[in-house]
Enzyme design. Sequence first.
Site, PDB file in Angstrom:
ATOM      1  N   LYS A 195       0.989  -1.375   0.001  1.00 24.50           N
ATOM      2  CA  LYS A 195      -0.172  -0.010  -0.147  1.00 24.50           C
ATOM      3  C   LYS A 195       0.935   1.840  -0.126  1.00 24.50           C
ATOM      4  O   LYS A 195       1.495   2.272   1.076  1.00 24.50           O
ATOM      5  CB  LYS A 195      -0.726  -0.118   1.477  1.00 24.50           C
ATOM      6  CG  LYS A 195      -1.847   1.314   1.678  1.00 24.50           C
ATOM      7  CD  LYS A 195      -3.149   1.306   2.573  1.00 24.50           C
ATOM      8  CE  LYS A 195      -3.474   2.262   2.117  1.00 24.50           C
ATOM      9  NZ  LYS A 195      -4.318   2.189   3.943  1.00 24.50           N
ATOM     10  N   LYS A 204      -2.612  -1.750  -4.109  1.00 27.55           N
ATOM     11  CA  LYS A 204      -2.853  -0.380  -3.937  1.00 27.55           C
ATOM     12  C   LYS A 204      -2.376   1.042  -3.819  1.00 27.55           C
ATOM     13  O   LYS A 204      -1.462   0.582  -3.034  1.00 27.55           O
ATOM     14  CB  LYS A 204      -4.130  -0.603  -2.619  1.00 27.55           C
ATOM     15  CG  LYS A 204      -4.372   1.038  -2.681  1.00 27.55           C
ATOM     16  CD  LYS A 204      -5.738   0.611  -1.068  1.00 27.55           C
ATOM     17  CE  LYS A 204      -5.589   1.690  -0.561  1.00 27.55           C
ATOM     18  NZ  LYS A 204      -6.508   2.140   0.625  1.00 27.55           N
TER      19      LYS A 204
HETATM   20  C1  PBG Z   1      -7.330   3.141   5.894  1.00 29.93           C
HETATM   21  C2  PBG Z   1      -7.375   3.282   4.295  1.00 29.93           C
HETATM   22  C3  PBG Z   1      -7.028   3.600   3.117  1.00 29.93           C
HETATM   23  C4  PBG Z   1      -7.977   3.981   1.755  1.00 29.93           C
HETATM   24  C5  PBG Z   1      -8.231   2.492   2.151  1.00 29.93           C
HETATM   25  N1  PBG Z   1      -8.422   2.102   3.912  1.00 29.93           N
HETATM   26  C6  PBG Z   1      -7.032   5.515   3.149  1.00 29.93           C
HETATM   27  C7  PBG Z   1      -5.642   5.792   3.391  1.00 29.93           C
HETATM   28  O1  PBG Z   1      -4.779   5.204   3.904  1.00 29.93           O
HETATM   29  O2  PBG Z   1      -5.237   7.019   3.845  1.00 29.93           O
HETATM   30  C8  PBG Z   1      -7.624   4.023   0.730  1.00 29.93           C
HETATM   31  C9  PBG Z   1      -8.894   4.017  -0.408  1.00 29.93           C
HETATM   32  C10 PBG Z   1      -9.355   4.655  -1.373  1.00 29.93           C
HETATM   33  O3  PBG Z   1      -8.714   6.082  -1.999  1.00 29.93           O
HETATM   34  O4  PBG Z   1     -10.125   4.452  -2.245  1.00 29.93           O
HETATM   35  N2  PBG Z   1      -5.834   3.045   5.954  1.00 29.93           N
END
Ligand code: PBG
Length: 329
Positions: free
Chosen positions: A200, A253
């Site tokens: 991520k 992601k």
């Molecule tokens: C929580 C989380 C996030 C997303 C999914 N889970 C936000 C972040 O990490 O700032 C992003 C999902 C999206 O942008 O569609 N940690």
Amino acid sequence: MDRRVKGLSRLRASEGLRSLVRETRVGVDDLIAPLFVHHEAGWRQAIGSMPGQYQLGVEEAAEQARQWQELGLRAVLLFGLPAMKDAEGSASWDDEGGVIQRALRAIREAAPELVCITDVCFCEYTDHGHCGVLTERGGKRVLDHAATRANLAKQALSHAQAGADMVAPSGMIDGQVSVIRAALDEAGQCGVGIMAYSAKYASGFYGPFREAAEGAPQFGDRRSYQMDPANGAEAMREVSVDVEEGADIVMVKPAMAYMDVIYRVKQAYGLPTAAYNVSGEYAMVKAAAQAGWLDERTTVLEMLTGFKRAGADMIITYHAADAARWLRQ
Ligand code: PBG
């Protein structure tokens, strides 16, 4: 006739031929639809930055899930908007009153076939908006991975006991998969899987989500725990750690700017691999479609096909319901 010309276009002459040689197919059962559940009864609020997406109260979310199940969708990914935020995010492990726990029970009833995956993180539950507990180091407030792990175990177990099929830790906390796996197994929840947000990235593409989930960091950013967009080899290390710790599904992601990472992860591990087509990617396509600059259906199906071609087995996408309708026609 020039014998050296090797024509490949003859297999593209008709839809029949094209479908015979098609290498990649997207189906409704590849899609996972995110669902934002709000603690307040009767809540239904459009998310401005994500046209077509809503924050929904528990009953409204259950009804949405029922409709999606009818549409052929197989899985949802739940995000919670709690009534109360504190420094630890303790509302996230509230077995009775927690918004996700209540949503799970309601969705189980309304859409029993649907696979319920829950996002396990703290940014929606902490008053500072970071993905765990903070501590002080060198005069700065930083994420305390060890303290956060203990809380992650509580949150994941609470979701499992409320009926989650899988939990999806998204905080990029070191050791998050192993601590959750241990907690689930010790409590007899061996059948609950882990979809790990393994690679991520600290991405600008999460912008619209921060409005949707009300989880923007109140100071600083997430670059000290989420990955540097410049790194591909490091993603492989992240995935390898999560695999060792017991992840059932690994995730990359965002998706669009990270197709090479999806490809490498799938090639190297052969594990079920998810791509998260995030909020900013959704918002870009929606905005351009609304302006008449591109054809939404063509673009979305092309994008989803691209993720699968790169190696994704499943796609978390806000386009899921639209795509399900298009794919049924
Ligand atoms: C929580 C989380 C996030 C997303 C999914 N889970 C936000 C972040 O990490 O700032 C992003 C999902 C999206 O942008 O569609 N940690």
